[in-house]
Scaffold this motif. Structure first.
Motif, PDB file in Angstrom:
ATOM      1  N   ILE A   1       1.026  -5.633  -5.547  1.00 16.21           N
ATOM      2  CA  ILE A   1      -0.021  -4.643  -4.608  1.00 16.21           C
ATOM      3  C   ILE A   1      -1.275  -5.655  -4.081  1.00 16.21           C
ATOM      4  O   ILE A   1      -1.964  -6.327  -4.960  1.00 16.21           O
ATOM      5  CB  ILE A   1      -0.445  -3.453  -5.533  1.00 16.21           C
ATOM      6  N   LYS A   2      -1.086  -5.800  -2.838  1.00 15.86           N
ATOM      7  CA  LYS A   2      -2.209  -6.572  -2.231  1.00 15.86           C
ATOM      8  C   LYS A   2      -3.422  -5.813  -1.964  1.00 15.86           C
ATOM      9  O   LYS A   2      -3.249  -4.889  -0.968  1.00 15.86           O
ATOM     10  CB  LYS A   2      -1.781  -7.427  -1.154  1.00 15.86           C
ATOM     11  N   PHE A   3      -4.465  -6.186  -2.365  1.00 19.36           N
ATOM     12  CA  PHE A   3      -5.755  -5.075  -2.244  1.00 19.36           C
ATOM     13  C   PHE A   3      -6.593  -6.159  -1.383  1.00 19.36           C
ATOM     14  O   PHE A   3      -7.284  -7.097  -2.204  1.00 19.36           O
ATOM     15  CB  PHE A   3      -6.360  -4.880  -3.450  1.00 19.36           C
ATOM     16  N   SER A   4      -6.730  -5.931  -0.162  1.00 21.18           N
ATOM     17  CA  SER A   4      -7.616  -6.895   0.595  1.00 21.18           C
ATOM     18  C   SER A   4      -8.906  -5.832   0.841  1.00 21.18           C
ATOM     19  O   SER A   4      -9.247  -4.784   1.283  1.00 21.18           O
ATOM     20  CB  SER A   4      -7.027  -7.093   1.799  1.00 21.18           C
TER      21      SER A   4
ATOM     22  N   GLN B   1      -1.078  -0.785   8.113  1.00 19.52           N
ATOM     23  CA  GLN B   1      -0.136  -0.285   8.841  1.00 19.52           C
ATOM     24  C   GLN B   1       1.191  -0.742   8.657  1.00 19.52           C
ATOM     25  O   GLN B   1       2.486  -0.330   8.570  1.00 19.52           O
ATOM     26  CB  GLN B   1      -0.429   0.218  10.051  1.00 19.52           C
ATOM     27  N   ALA B   2       1.261  -2.435   8.761  1.00 19.64           N
ATOM     28  CA  ALA B   2       2.451  -3.048   8.846  1.00 19.64           C
ATOM     29  C   ALA B   2       2.796  -3.461   7.313  1.00 19.64           C
ATOM     30  O   ALA B   2       3.810  -4.272   7.151  1.00 19.64           O
ATOM     31  CB  ALA B   2       2.134  -4.382   9.561  1.00 19.64           C
ATOM     32  N   ASN B   3       2.167  -2.736   6.517  1.00 17.92           N
ATOM     33  CA  ASN B   3       2.689  -3.042   4.911  1.00 17.92           C
ATOM     34  C   ASN B   3       2.512  -4.374   4.659  1.00 17.92           C
ATOM     35  O   ASN B   3       3.062  -4.943   3.610  1.00 17.92           O
ATOM     36  CB  ASN B   3       3.904  -2.487   4.508  1.00 17.92           C
TER      37      ASN B   3
ATOM     38  N   ASN C   1      -0.491   2.659   2.329  1.00 12.49           N
ATOM     39  CA  ASN C   1       0.114   2.959   3.602  1.00 12.49           C
ATOM     40  C   ASN C   1       1.393   3.723   2.971  1.00 12.49           C
ATOM     41  O   ASN C   1       2.024   3.660   2.036  1.00 12.49           O
ATOM     42  CB  ASN C   1       0.669   1.691   4.382  1.00 12.49           C
ATOM     43  N   THR C   2       1.869   4.668   3.890  1.00 11.79           N
ATOM     44  CA  THR C   2       3.000   5.459   3.567  1.00 11.79           C
ATOM     45  C   THR C   2       4.397   4.785   3.072  1.00 11.79           C
ATOM     46  O   THR C   2       5.022   5.504   2.415  1.00 11.79           O
ATOM     47  CB  THR C   2       3.013   6.526   4.630  1.00 11.79           C
ATOM     48  N   LYS C   3       4.527   3.775   3.611  1.00 10.98           N
ATOM     49  CA  LYS C   3       5.894   2.824   3.698  1.00 10.98           C
ATOM     50  C   LYS C   3       5.811   2.394   2.061  1.00 10.98           C
ATOM     51  O   LYS C   3       6.573   2.356   1.253  1.00 10.98           O
ATOM     52  CB  LYS C   3       5.872   1.721   4.277  1.00 10.98           C
ATOM     53  N   PHE C   4       4.598   2.124   1.586  1.00  8.67           N
ATOM     54  CA  PHE C   4       4.449   1.547   0.171  1.00  8.67           C
ATOM     55  C   PHE C   4       4.541   2.533  -0.629  1.00  8.67           C
ATOM     56  O   PHE C   4       5.135   2.755  -1.740  1.00  8.67           O
ATOM     57  CB  PHE C   4       3.278   0.683   0.089  1.00  8.67           C
ATOM     58  N   TRP C   5       3.693   3.601  -0.374  1.00  3.37           N
ATOM     59  CA  TRP C   5       3.638   4.936  -1.237  1.00  3.37           C
ATOM     60  C   TRP C   5       5.012   5.274  -1.354  1.00  3.37           C
ATOM     61  O   TRP C   5       5.066   5.857  -2.759  1.00  3.37           O
ATOM     62  CB  TRP C   5       2.590   5.770  -0.513  1.00  3.37           C
ATOM     63  N   ASN C   6       5.737   5.743  -0.293  1.00  2.00           N
ATOM     64  CA  ASN C   6       6.766   6.287  -0.525  1.00  2.00           C
ATOM     65  C   ASN C   6       7.984   5.708  -1.049  1.00  2.00           C
ATOM     66  O   ASN C   6       8.963   6.131  -1.717  1.00  2.00           O
ATOM     67  CB  ASN C   6       7.246   6.887   0.645  1.00  2.00           C
ATOM     68  N   SER C   7       7.801   4.242  -1.291  1.00  2.00           N
ATOM     69  CA  SER C   7       8.781   3.389  -2.158  1.00  2.00           C
ATOM     70  C   SER C   7       8.726   3.568  -3.592  1.00  2.00           C
ATOM     71  O   SER C   7       9.366   3.156  -4.504  1.00  2.00           O
ATOM     72  CB  SER C   7       8.579   1.994  -1.611  1.00  2.00           C
TER      73      SER C   7
END
Length: 340
Positions: free
Chosen positions: A40-43, A92-94, A253-259
């Motif tokens: 998990i990258k936290f910027s 948004q681009a994950n 982002n929803t892509k990461f969360w839904n994975s």
């Protein structure tokens, strides 16, 4: 030649068959992916020493401990990975999985986030926290889902207060003819217009010089920003007004969360809740220390608005509410006003 072709055809068929057996179908692939360490990258764009920076490190510690090392949080402070302008696109681009932008940066996606700029809306810091944690604050964070983002937590920076170089600001009439720096236009311009003052949008890094050379007479900020940016050197008056807020929203982002599995989502949510409590404590402590430091400096004259003073400002700022209530949403405004 035909024997060679036949040999290669049989070889390809054998490899393909072994591959299918080895994967065990879709379930085998999912099991392998599930067992891999999740990165998990936290910027974020501020220093590690700030409440946001410290809370990000706290979140990292909690996630890695509670996941037993199955999740790794890589924290990138001070725009090391993404700058102020790029972080939303990167999320948004994950390319990153967590960011914590200023709430005002989300207004372009959902206008209701202008709520934090509405003058004299929240009665206190705790009232703001109660709104954020309540059903409408949570609904506002979820409103970003169609944009591919999901709010996980509100991390406060603090309430804003007025400073200026001309005179004490005790009543709405005291603002007439003055010019203030704002971080964005729109609602904040309307706020100062309703008070009879002018406004100019300036980048944060340009504020001190603008105050010093008289480009603007005053500004609005948290105690900690007023302190650390040394505004007391170029301002004579401070009004403790708590009229607006400078806060952050932690986004994924929803892509990461839904994975993630439901269990993994719950672990992250639990760790975020604990890190949020830590961040709020740090933010409150830091602003209180800065307030006392400003007082002790003796460089500015300080006036703290009374309840009757606040009522006068609220009345003077009614045009702002008439213009922006529908844009933000009456349900959000009413819920924020009702928070205690």
């Amino acid at each position: 030649m035909s024997k060679i072709k036949t040999f290669f055809a049989l070889l390809v068929l054998s490899v393909f068959t072994l591959t299918l057996v080895g994967c065990g179908g879709g379930d085998g692939t999912k099991t392998k992916a599930k067992d891999e360490k999740i990165i998990i990258k936290f910027s974020h764009v501020v220093a590690e020493s700030t409440p946001k920076g410290q809370a990000a490190l706290k979140f990292k510690q909690l996630v890695e401990e509670k996941s037993g090392g199955k999740m790794e949080v890589q924290v990138f402070p001070s725009s090391q990975l993404c700058g102020d302008k790029e972080e939303l696109e990167a999320l948004q681009a994950n390319n990153v999985q967590l960011i914590a932008p200023s709430v005002t940066k989300l207004v372009g996606f959902v206008p209701a986030f202008q709520l934090v700029d509405m003058p004299f809306l929240f009665a206190s810091d705790q009232a703001a926290y109660n709104f954020y944690d309540g059903p409408f604050g949570q609904k506002l964070m979820r409103s970003l889902e169609p944009k591919g983002m999901l709010g996980l937590a509100w991390w406060p920076n603090g309430a804003k207060h007025f400073t200026n170089s001309k005179r004490p600001l005790k009543t709405p009439e005291d603002f007439k003819g003055l010019k203030f720096r704002t971080q964005s236009g729109g609602l904040l311009d309307a706020q100062f217009k309703a008070l009879g003052a002018g406004s100019q949008t300036l980048a944060f890094a340009e504020v001190y010089q603008a105050l010093q050379n008289g480009t603007v007479d005053g500004q609005e900020n948290t105690f900690n920003n007023i302190d650390t940016q040394k505004y007391v050197e170029v301002q004579k008056y401070l009004t403790v007004s708590s009229h607006g807020r400078l806060d952050y929203v932690v986004l994924t982002n929803t892509k990461f969360w839904n994975s993630l599995t439901p269990e993994q989502q719950q672990l992250i949510s639990d760790c975020m809740k604990e890190a949020t409590a830590y961040e709020r404590q740090l933010a409150d402590e830091l602003n209180n220390k800065s307030k006392e430091k400003i007082k002790a400096s003796g460089k500015v004259e300080i006036y703290e608005l009374t309840e009757s003073d606040r009522a006068a400002f609220i009345k003077a700022l009614e045009p702002v509410y008439k213009e922006y209530t529908d844009k933000i949403g009456k349900e959000y405004i009413d819920a924020a006003r009702a928070s205690k």
